[in-house]
Structures are given as C-alpha cells and as structure tokens.
Design a protein around this motif. Structure first.
Motif, PDB file in Angstrom:
ATOM      1  N   THR A  78       0.828  -1.202   0.000  1.00 15.53           N
ATOM      2  CA  THR A  78       0.000   0.000   0.000  1.00 15.53           C
ATOM      3  C   THR A  78       0.866   1.258   0.000  1.00 15.53           C
ATOM      4  OG1 THR A  78      -1.822  -1.140   1.122  1.00 15.53           O
ATOM      5  CG2 THR A  78      -1.758   1.265   1.296  1.00 15.53           C
ATOM      6  N   VAL A  79       1.931   1.266   0.804  1.00 18.27           N
ATOM      7  CA  VAL A  79       2.817   2.433   0.829  1.00 18.27           C
ATOM      8  C   VAL A  79       3.590   2.536  -0.495  1.00 18.27           C
ATOM      9  CG1 VAL A  79       4.800   3.494   1.987  1.00 18.27           C
ATOM     10  CG2 VAL A  79       2.949   2.490   3.336  1.00 18.27           C
ATOM     11  N   GLN A  82       1.269   4.201  -2.759  1.00 13.92           N
ATOM     12  CA  GLN A  82       1.205   5.635  -2.483  1.00 13.92           C
ATOM     13  C   GLN A  82       2.314   6.376  -3.231  1.00 13.92           C
ATOM     14  OE1 GLN A  82       1.601   5.895   1.776  1.00 13.92           O
ATOM     15  NE2 GLN A  82      -0.589   5.839   2.154  1.00 13.92           N
ATOM     16  N   ASP A  85       1.465   6.656  -6.719  1.00 12.69           N
ATOM     17  CA  ASP A  85       0.463   7.724  -6.876  1.00 12.69           C
ATOM     18  C   ASP A  85       1.104   9.098  -7.046  1.00 12.69           C
ATOM     19  OD1 ASP A  85      -1.771   6.100  -6.740  1.00 12.69           O
ATOM     20  OD2 ASP A  85      -2.130   6.439  -4.602  1.00 12.69           O
ATOM     21  N   ARG A 189       2.865   7.306   6.956  1.00 10.38           N
ATOM     22  CA  ARG A 189       2.079   7.252   5.724  1.00 10.38           C
ATOM     23  C   ARG A 189       0.832   6.378   5.838  1.00 10.38           C
ATOM     24  NH1 ARG A 189       5.031   9.619   1.568  1.00 10.38           N
ATOM     25  NH2 ARG A 189       3.451   8.869   0.126  1.00 10.38           N
ATOM     26  N   LEU A 267      -4.953   6.400  -0.041  1.00  7.83           N
ATOM     27  CA  LEU A 267      -4.473   5.794  -1.278  1.00  7.83           C
ATOM     28  C   LEU A 267      -5.475   6.132  -2.368  1.00  7.83           C
ATOM     29  CD1 LEU A 267      -2.317   3.776  -2.495  1.00  7.83           C
ATOM     30  CD2 LEU A 267      -3.943   1.947  -1.981  1.00  7.83           C
ATOM     31  N   SER A 268      -4.981   6.354  -3.590  1.00  4.73           N
ATOM     32  CA  SER A 268      -5.916   6.700  -4.659  1.00  4.73           C
ATOM     33  C   SER A 268      -6.849   5.537  -4.964  1.00  4.73           C
ATOM     34  CB  SER A 268      -5.158   7.083  -5.927  1.00  4.73           C
ATOM     35  OG  SER A 268      -4.604   5.928  -6.553  1.00  4.73           O
TER      36      SER A 268
END
Length: 465
Positions: A78-79, A82, A85, A189, A267-268
């Motif tokens: 997930t990071v 990010q 993104d 984050r 997160l997008s």
C-alpha cells in the motif's frame, strides 16, 4: 448476494470459543466489519478467547496485539502504491534505477527486475532469506547488500513463487524514496492517517500492550515458541503487530476507495483497484488464491471475488479476507502455527451468514485416490535452506523435507520430515505436514522453457539436474 443480516455478536463470540477449543488453538482474536452504505454506520465486532501464552495463562482480549505476519506485505504494498500515486516511480520502473547499488546473483535480473515483479512474487529471487542484520535503522540496507548471496530460483517473470525477500527489497525502496526507515514510513504514511492505536513494527512497540506469544506443535505436544519474533530485517515482509480492530481499519480503507474513516484519502481509488486486480496466475489454486494482484491474493468464492492475505510467523497465524462487493471483511489472529482448520470453519460460517457467499470446497484427498505414477517426479528439488526429496519408501510415495540455515534455527527444526504423498489429480498430490486436519497441495509442473518444478507451501522449487 444479500448483506442485510446484522452481526450476531453473542453467536460469534460462542463460535470462536467453541471452535478454538475444538482445534486446540490456545488463543484467538476475531474481528468482523461491515462497511456502512448510503450513510449507514459501520458494524464492527471484535472478540477474543483463550490465552496469549500457555505458560503464563494471560487471557486474550480484544485490545491485545498479535503478529499479523505476512499480512504486513499488503501494508508495505500500500505504501509502495502511495509512492506510485505521487510519481516517485512506476510499477515497471527497474528497481536498479531506485537502488543504484543493487547487486543480485543474476546480473540480468539485477538490471531488469521491476517494482511489479516484487509486488507480484515473480522475481525468482529466493524468497526465504531471513538474514539477521541486527537491530539498527540500517537493517534493510544491510539485508539488501547481502541479497546477492541469494539464489535465483526461477527465471524472471517465468512463474509465481512466494517471496519474502522481494518485500524486504520493497521496504528498502520505500526507505530510499522517502528518506525514512521503513518503520517510520509505515507510521507516517499509513498507521497515523488510518488512526491506528495498537499497531507497530518493533518489539518494544508491542510490549506496551498485552501481546500474544507463538506456540508450535499441537495437542499434548503444544509448546511455547523458542523466540518471540523474526529479525528486524524481515519487517516489510511480516513484522507488523496489531489488533483485529486495526487490521479491519486498514481493510475498510481498501473497501472504501482508499479513504480512511475520517474521509482522508490515504491511497488513490485507482491504486486500490489496481492492487485487487489480476496480475498473475498461481500455479496451484487451493492453498491461498487462484491469482495474485499487487499485494493481495485473489480468491474465486463460487463466483464472488474475495481478496486477502495470510500471515505466519513463529507459532502465530493470522488471516484476513475481504469481499469488497459486500463491504465485509474478517480478521482472525491466532497464536499457534496450525490454525487453518479454525480459519476454515469460522470463515465458511461467517461469510455464508453475513454475505450469502459460499467458500470453495476445501482441499481434501478423495475417498478413492486416483491412480498416479510418481516416477516422473522422483528426485531432489532444492532452494535456499530447503531440500525436498520425492522418493518411494515402503512402497509409498513420500516427500522428505530438510530445512537448514536461519529458518531451521528460528523454528528449532533439525531432523528431516517425511510425509506421504496422496494422489489427488494429474500431477497434484496432498500431504498433511502437521497433526491438524488440513491437507496441503503439492503440484508438479514444467515451465514453458522445460525446467521442472514442485510447488508446495506457495513456493516454487526447481528440480536438481
């Protein structure tokens, strides 16, 4: 699919306690989340049963913390997403462009392995490298500096094989881009934006809460694990400790377009969708999922798409499943390695009751085993720290597994384990590696380029010439 049933808290409290006792699980923590739709409030239920440590008898509670093991990989992913993104790199950026000093055993892989290869477990780098590089903030830098010692188990992108090493490498990517340690980056984050209060990455962060201890074996042979956790260098692959409540806050974000409960965009929405979308097929589809996304594995539950991840550390096992279509997620933390039967019983009941979803039939041996010739598969299969020999003993096909190196030291393993191979289908056999009720699939297959492999425990192991 209906999702209107209210969570019956008393029922699930009783079922967790009953099933944990039935399956010999010392302690467990369960969380069920239904995300509110059209302005409705979320439903969140958590409960715990048993003890955190059989030696001390400390009760398990809903605010005690557990090792969620490799579920941590989805948090690391997930990071990473990010950073995609914000344009720090793309999924297809070669890792060498981010970590200029990267040197793997295969020079071609060093130049070509991408962020996507690492996220999808297709790099071929030996996955079970648990090098202890100390406790300093430079543990990942030191780990990656020694990754050139690890074998290349399969050609880059040629197949799927579970790879802890690749996720440690992703942790180092996060460090290089953010200028923070992986631990700091995760807090800043992810943990803080999600409002998590009982989540950490270091032992001293777990120690401020009541925390679970792992247990090995089963039944009367159940023993407390010899150590509490894995080395700090394994952090991005599996060192997060958390409660089911915090795990479900993370899951909620992934079912809510990347938004935290307070509305913050963590997160997008595009990256949330990409993480759950198909990336690569799994060689065998019974142990975890039928395919892999970017961090999540993907399950076909009789026409309903679920995503999730499991986590196993030294005597602890955790399970997370999400059905985004229904807005339901379930988190189970346990303090024994052989908790799959508890997970299966609970999740089959929970998802049937709350989402009218039927999980796939369990992987089991048929009543009448089909005729199968083991001869083509006889031989030795080897990767870092693991030798798997397929041979015939007393007229029966068996798999003899010898574990060495850091893995053996951590788990106290020394003698080879021998398990009978029971035919299930064409090139598919089953073994029961512990005294639980669960069988595990063993698949033999050949790459398009001719190399022979065994797939067991989510790992692809090449046959020795």
């Amino acid at each position: 699919m209906t999702t209107e049933t209210t969570i019956d808290t008393a029922h699930w409290e009783n079922r967790l306690t009953e099933l944990a006792k039935k399956h010999g699980v010392p302690g467990a923590q369960l969380g069920i989340l239904r995300v509110g739709r059209d302005g409705a409030e979320d439903e969140l239920f958590t409960t715990a049963t048993g003890v955190l440590h059989v030696g001390t008898g400390q009760p398990a509670t809903t605010d005690s913390v557990w090792q969620i093991g490799s579920i941590s990989k989805v948090w690391t992913a997930t990071v990473v997403m990010q950073l995609v993104d914000v344009g720090s790199f793309t999924l297809d950026t070669p890792v060498k462009e981010i970590l200029e000093d990267l040197e793997l055993r295969d020079p071609d892989v060093t130049q070509k392995v991408t962020v996507r290869h690492l996220l999808t477990h297709t790099s071929g780098i030996d996955g079970d490298v648990f090098t202890d590089t100390g406790r300093g903030d430079d543990v990942l830098e030191k780990y990656v500096a020694r990754l050139g010692e690890a074998a290349q188990n399969h050609p880059l992108g040629a197949t799927w094989s579970y790879c802890n090493s690749g996720y440690v490498l992703l942790g180092r990517v996060i460090e290089a881009v953010t200028g923070k340690t992986w631990d700091q980056a995760m807090k800043e984050r992810l943990f803080t934006p999600l409002g998590l209060t009982h989540t950490g990455t270091l032992p001293e962060e777990a120690m401020v809460f009541a925390h679970a201890m792992g247990h090995l074996g089963s039944g009367e042979e159940l023993t407390v694990a010899p150590v509490w956790g894995l080395p700090r260098s394994c952090g991005p692959a599996g060192l997060i400790t958390a409660t089911a409540t915090d795990v479900l806050a993370f899951a909620r974000m992934h079912m809510n377009g990347g938004r935290a409960k307070d509305g913050a965009q963590v997160l997008s929405a595009d990256s949330v969708a990409a993480m759950a979308a198909y990336q690569v097929e799994c060689p065998e589809k019974d142990l975890l999922g039928d395919s892999w996304g970017l961090g999540w594995f993907r399950c076909d539950w009789n026409g309903v798409r679920a995503i999730g991840h499991d986590g196993n550390t030294i005597g602890q096992a955790a399970f997370l499943r999400l059905v985004p279509e229904a807005g339901i997620a379930v988190s189970l933390n346990t303090n024994v390695g052989s908790a799959i039967p508890l997970f299966q019983d609970l999740y089959e009941e929970i998802f049937a009751e709350l989402a009218d979803v039927r999980l796939p039939d369990r992987f089991e041996v048929p009543d009448e085993a089909p005729a199968a010739d083991i001869t083509p598969f006889l031989g030795e299969y080897a990767r870092e720290s693991v030798l798997q020999e397929i041979l015939v003993l007393d007229g029966k096909p068996v798999m003899r597994t010898t574990v060495s190196g850091p893995v053996a030291e951590l788990e106290g393993a020394s003698e080879p384990e021998v398990h009978e191979l029971v035919p299930v289908g064409e090139a598919i056999f089953a073994v029961k590696p512990d005294k639980s009720a669960a069988y595990y699939p063993v698949r033999f297959y050949t790459l398009p380029t001719g190399e022979e492999y065994i797939h067991f425990g989510a790992r692809a192991t090449p046959k020795k010439a």
